[in-house]
Design an enzyme around this catalytic site. Structure first.
Site, PDB file in Angstrom:
ATOM      1  N   CYS A 105      -4.085   4.966  -1.683  1.00  0.00           N
ATOM      2  CA  CYS A 105      -5.146   5.665  -2.588  1.00  0.00           C
ATOM      3  C   CYS A 105      -6.133   4.316  -2.482  1.00  0.00           C
ATOM      4  O   CYS A 105      -5.729   3.304  -2.223  1.00  0.00           O
ATOM      5  CB  CYS A 105      -4.790   6.017  -3.891  1.00  0.00           C
ATOM      6  SG  CYS A 105      -4.299   4.833  -5.137  1.00  0.00           S
ATOM      7  N   CYS A 136      -4.853   1.223  -4.231  1.00  0.00           N
ATOM      8  CA  CYS A 136      -3.945   0.340  -3.558  1.00  0.00           C
ATOM      9  C   CYS A 136      -4.537  -0.210  -2.357  1.00  0.00           C
ATOM     10  O   CYS A 136      -4.109  -1.327  -2.412  1.00  0.00           O
ATOM     11  CB  CYS A 136      -2.759   1.365  -3.098  1.00  0.00           C
ATOM     12  SG  CYS A 136      -1.729   2.122  -4.586  1.00  0.00           S
ATOM     13  N   GLU A 147       2.528   0.699  -4.203  1.00  0.00           N
ATOM     14  CA  GLU A 147       1.841  -0.425  -3.363  1.00  0.00           C
ATOM     15  C   GLU A 147       1.307  -1.652  -4.336  1.00  0.00           C
ATOM     16  O   GLU A 147       1.611  -2.747  -4.090  1.00  0.00           O
ATOM     17  CB  GLU A 147       0.467  -0.263  -2.713  1.00  0.00           C
ATOM     18  CG  GLU A 147       0.851   1.144  -1.655  1.00  0.00           C
ATOM     19  CD  GLU A 147       0.629   2.345  -1.981  1.00  0.00           C
ATOM     20  OE1 GLU A 147       0.601   3.412  -1.360  1.00  0.00           O
ATOM     21  OE2 GLU A 147       0.997   2.684  -3.431  1.00  0.00           O
TER      22      GLU A 147
END
Length: 166
Positions: A94, A97, A66
């Protein structure tokens, strides 16, 4: 999360195509020796910017798919503000990101696999979520230690008439 709850059938079809593309990129990245993650940023002008997980390839713990896609989109757009863009990820982003998407002003995020699927494959971010929930502060002790010059960088910023706001 259901895809495009508030979108037309055509938009939902396009969203699914983007997610399928991220999954295919992730599978290809594994075959190329990378991690099982990929992402796309589709900017407001419709351009598609790809990112694959490059953590082990680049020895960069921030090179999540990402983040790589966001960096690529920002560079191609010559703008750090990606308002109007959508992030598609092969897996649930996560905390790193998600923070990157927030800083980039991404409008919306869609993901295919979730954090539980990632954990089953050995990518368990649960402890990070626990940290940010305040349940595991010992993982990374952080302390505020002010010094007399602490605010000098902010003073310099405020006094710089040529700064670029963000």
């Amino acid at each position: 999360m259901a895809l495009g709850n508030d979108h037309s059938d055509a938009e939902q079809h396009l969203e699914r195509q983007y997610l399928e593309r991220t999954v295919n990129l992730a599978v290809r990245n594994v075959a190329d020796g990378g991690g099982p993650f990929a992402a796309l940023v589709v900017t407001a002008d419709g351009r598609v910017h790809e990112g694959i997980n490059r953590v082990t390839r680049d020895n960069d713990p921030t090179a999540h798919a990402e983040v790589v896609a966001i960096r690529t989109a920002a560079a191609a757009s010559a703008n750090f503000d990606l308002s109007g863009a959508v992030l598609y990820a092969s897996c649930e982003p996560c905390p790193l990101c998600l923070a990157a998407a927030l800083w980039a002003r991404i409008d919306r995020v869609y993901f295919a696999a979730d954090r539980h699927g990632a954990a089953a494959a050995g990518f368990d971010d649960a402890v990070f979520y626990e940290y940010f929930d305040g349940a595991r502060p010992e993982l990374l002790p952080v302390a505020h230690e002010p010094i007399p010059t602490s605010d000098l960088p902010f003073d310099a910023w405020r006094n710089n008439a040529e700064r670029t706001e963000y």
